[in-house]
Write an enzyme that holds these catalytic residues in place. Structure first.
Site, short mmCIF file in Angstrom:
data_model
loop_
_atom_site.label_atom_id
_atom_site.label_comp_id
_atom_site.label_asym_id
_atom_site.label_seq_id
_atom_site.Cartn_x
_atom_site.Cartn_y
_atom_site.Cartn_z
N GLY A 208 0.83 -1.22 0.00
CA GLY A 208 0.00 0.00 0.00
C GLY A 208 0.86 1.26 0.00
N SER B 252 1.28 3.53 -3.33
CA SER B 252 0.76 4.57 -4.24
C SER B 252 -0.60 5.10 -3.79
CB SER B 252 0.61 4.00 -5.66
OG SER B 252 1.82 3.47 -6.09
N SER C 72 -1.83 -4.07 -5.98
CA SER C 72 -1.91 -5.35 -6.69
C SER C 72 -2.39 -6.46 -5.76
CB SER C 72 -0.54 -5.74 -7.24
OG SER C 72 -0.07 -4.77 -8.12
N GLU D 200 12.77 -4.19 -4.99
CA GLU D 200 11.70 -4.42 -5.97
C GLU D 200 12.24 -4.22 -7.39
OE1 GLU D 200 8.30 -1.81 -5.55
OE2 GLU D 200 7.18 -2.81 -7.14
N SER E 108 8.09 4.41 -12.58
CA SER E 108 8.01 4.45 -14.06
C SER E 108 9.41 4.54 -14.67
CB SER E 108 7.15 5.63 -14.52
OG SER E 108 7.91 6.80 -14.44
N ASN E 109 9.50 4.15 -15.95
CA ASN E 109 10.82 4.16 -16.60
C ASN E 109 11.38 5.57 -16.78
OD1 ASN E 109 10.59 1.44 -16.57
ND2 ASN E 109 10.87 1.12 -18.77
N GLU E 110 10.49 6.57 -16.88
CA GLU E 110 10.99 7.96 -16.95
C GLU E 110 11.73 8.29 -15.65
OE1 GLU E 110 7.85 7.11 -17.76
OE2 GLU E 110 7.98 7.41 -19.93
C1 FAD Z 1 0.21 -3.11 -12.93
C2 FAD Z 1 0.57 -2.17 -11.82
C3 FAD Z 1 0.72 -2.66 -10.54
C4 FAD Z 1 1.02 -1.80 -9.49
N1 FAD Z 1 1.06 -2.31 -8.22
C5 FAD Z 1 1.25 -1.48 -7.16
C6 FAD Z 1 1.19 -1.98 -5.82
O1 FAD Z 1 0.98 -3.18 -5.59
N2 FAD Z 1 1.34 -1.10 -4.81
C7 FAD Z 1 1.58 0.22 -5.01
O2 FAD Z 1 1.74 0.95 -4.04
N3 FAD Z 1 1.62 0.74 -6.27
C8 FAD Z 1 1.46 -0.08 -7.34
N4 FAD Z 1 1.48 0.42 -8.64
C9 FAD Z 1 1.62 1.87 -8.82
C10 FAD Z 1 2.90 2.32 -9.46
O3 FAD Z 1 3.98 2.27 -8.55
C11 FAD Z 1 2.65 3.74 -10.01
O4 FAD Z 1 1.71 3.61 -11.05
C12 FAD Z 1 3.90 4.38 -10.55
O5 FAD Z 1 4.79 4.70 -9.49
C13 FAD Z 1 3.57 5.67 -11.34
O6 FAD Z 1 2.77 6.52 -10.60
P1 FAD Z 1 1.40 7.12 -11.20
O7 FAD Z 1 0.62 6.01 -11.78
O8 FAD Z 1 0.78 7.94 -10.11
O9 FAD Z 1 1.84 8.07 -12.40
P2 FAD Z 1 2.39 9.56 -12.28
O10 FAD Z 1 3.40 9.64 -11.21
O11 FAD Z 1 1.23 10.49 -12.21
O12 FAD Z 1 3.10 9.73 -13.67
C14 FAD Z 1 2.38 9.97 -14.89
C15 FAD Z 1 3.41 10.04 -16.03
O13 FAD Z 1 4.31 11.16 -15.81
C16 FAD Z 1 5.66 10.71 -15.80
N5 FAD Z 1 6.40 11.46 -14.77
C17 FAD Z 1 6.02 11.72 -13.51
N6 FAD Z 1 6.98 12.41 -12.84
C18 FAD Z 1 8.01 12.59 -13.73
C19 FAD Z 1 9.30 13.20 -13.63
N7 FAD Z 1 9.71 13.77 -12.50
N8 FAD Z 1 10.09 13.16 -14.73
C20 FAD Z 1 9.69 12.56 -15.88
N9 FAD Z 1 8.47 11.97 -16.02
C21 FAD Z 1 7.65 11.97 -14.97
C22 FAD Z 1 5.59 9.23 -15.41
O14 FAD Z 1 6.69 8.52 -15.91
C23 FAD Z 1 4.30 8.79 -16.12
O15 FAD Z 1 4.55 8.51 -17.47
C24 FAD Z 1 1.20 -0.42 -9.72
C25 FAD Z 1 1.07 0.08 -11.02
C26 FAD Z 1 0.76 -0.78 -12.06
C27 FAD Z 1 0.61 -0.22 -13.43
#
Ligand code: FAD
Length: 362
Positions: free
Chosen positions: A96, A98, A130, A213, A347-349
């Site tokens: 828990g 995000s 997840s 992780e 994320s990869n970014e």
């Molecule tokens: C299949 C799946 C399983 C997951 N499981 C879990 C889980 O079990 N527990 C948990 O806690 N979380 C989980 N997550 C969440 C995951 O860790 C987040 O989705 C991830 O960290 C991205 O955050 P966000 O979705 O809020 O996107 P955002 O942070 O809002 O980002 C949106 C876009 O902006 C880009 N971006 C943001 N900031 C920057 C920056 N500073 N520079 C360049 N680009 C940037 C990102 O790369 C992305 O493309 C899961 C996600 C997925 C897809």
């Protein structure tokens, strides 16, 4: 075949327990907690073979996340209470971290944990949790000091999912599965003994967990299995009257992916055999995450393309244009789920930012 994509929770538990009875579920843990004395390379080979089979890996939230955290930061009482059930998967854990508005910028999370007597009282919302629908416990980040600077006021807490005030709501994803959830916390009472590490120092614990992780996310065996499958399927499917594998463009992409995978494997092996304090290891988990997930996606693309319309099947096809179509189920869902690999685990970014800062100094 990658039918593993459609395993039920009971199948995952059964398989985990088979591995555990053999002493192979928590190979990365110290011997005293049921681990092995395998070298890092032996552990790598075991994992790579499981992934390539493909067979399910031991449950990652338990084995690679909360287990190592408790071993490193837990009190003796927490270790005694939780580690045996984590190792045996008697209890399923979920992550828990995000929240809406706190993903990449995790430290801006808003869930609060207010002290009340011997408990914390939690309020807030988690998202993308997840497999929370199967979880008995959740490890969670919450803000214990709203006045402190972002990272400083956060604590790492263990929450029994049966506690009143917790609601788990499904999020259906593009691959048509229920894997993700929202978790709502309304006045959820968590005993203070479930705090891991120091109050307001949960960020240190979280960083340790996220490093683990990301380094486990390259999943080289998975990509190897997927590419081998793409090669087999392309040998059976026809393109302009000839097996697709004879198409030069397809072949070149497949070979490129295989070569890049081999290079990544060497990077991974170099990292796991290097001294722990080697300076060039600073961003290694980010490099493995970035390249590993790009290759997972590349392999899923090739497989999807090779299977063409057959990839849409979830069940064995029976009669079809290709003699042996039992390879078809799950390819489409694999393709769609692979899209998420460049998002989860950071994320990869964000990984590119880390690599730019730690290696290139920009
Ligand atoms: C299949 C799946 C399983 C997951 N499981 C879990 C889980 O079990 N527990 C948990 O806690 N979380 C989980 N997550 C969440 C995951 O860790 C987040 O989705 C991830 O960290 C991205 O955050 P966000 O979705 O809020 O996107 P955002 O942070 O809002 O980002 C949106 C876009 O902006 C880009 N971006 C943001 N900031 C920057 C920056 N500073 N520079 C360049 N680009 C940037 C990102 O790369 C992305 O493309 C899961 C996600 C997925 C897809």
């Amino acid at each position: 075949m990658e039918l593993a994509a459609h395993l039920e929770a009971e199948d995952i538990v059964t398989w985990h327990k088979i591995l555990h009875r053999q002493g192979w579920a928590v190979t990365n843990w110290p011997l005293e907690w049921g681990g092995t004395d395998w070298s890092p390379v032996q552990r790598y080979i075991f994992k790579e073979r499981l992934q390539a089979a493909p067979a399910p890996e031991p449950l990652t939230y338990n084995v690679n996340m909360i287990g190592p955290v408790l071993i490193a930061f837990g009190t003796e009482a927490q270790k005694q209470k939780f580690l045996p059930g984590i190792a045996a998967l008697d209890e399923w854990w979920c992550q828990g971290f995000s929240e809406p508005g706190a993903g990449s910028d995790l430290a801006s999370l808003k869930t609060t944990a207010r002290r009340d007597g011997e408990d914390y009282v939690l309020n807030g919302q988690k998202i993308w949790t997840s497999q929370a629908q199967f979880a008995d416990w959740m490890f969670c980040l919450a803000r214990t000091d709203p006045q402190a600077k972002k990272q400083r006021g956060i604590s790492f807490l263990l929450i029994d999912m049966k506690t009143p005030g917790i609601t788990v709501r499904p999020i259906l994803s593009l691959d048509n599965s229920h894997y993700l959830n929202e978790v709502f916390l309304d006045d959820v009472r968590v005993p203070m003994e479930n705090l891991v590490g120091q109050e307001n120092d949960g960020w240190t614990v979280a960083k340790f967990l996220l490093g683990n992780e990301r380094s486990g996310i390259a999943r080289i065996g998975l990509t190897r299995g997927r590419l081998a499958r793409a090669r087999r399927v392309a040998g059976q499917m026809l393109s302009a009257g000839r097996p697709l594998i004879e198409d030069l463009k397809f072949r070149e992409r497949l070979l490129n992916a295989e070569i890049e995978l081999r290079a990544l494997e060497l990077t991974q092996l170099r990292a796991i055999t290097a001294p722990k304090d080697a300076s060039d290891l600073a961003a290694i988990s980010s490099i493995l995450k970035l390249k590993g997930t790009e290759l997972q996606q590349m392999a899923a693309d090739l497989l999807f393309e090779a299977a063409g319309p057959w990839s849409q099947s979830y069940e064995p096809l029976g009669t079809c244009a290709v003699d042996d179509a039992d390879w078809a189920p799950g390819i489409e869902s694999t393709y769609f789920f692979a899209r998420a690999a460049s998002i989860y685990g950071g994320s990869n970014e964000i990984q590119r930012n880390i690599i730019g800062k730690s290696i290139l100094g920009i």
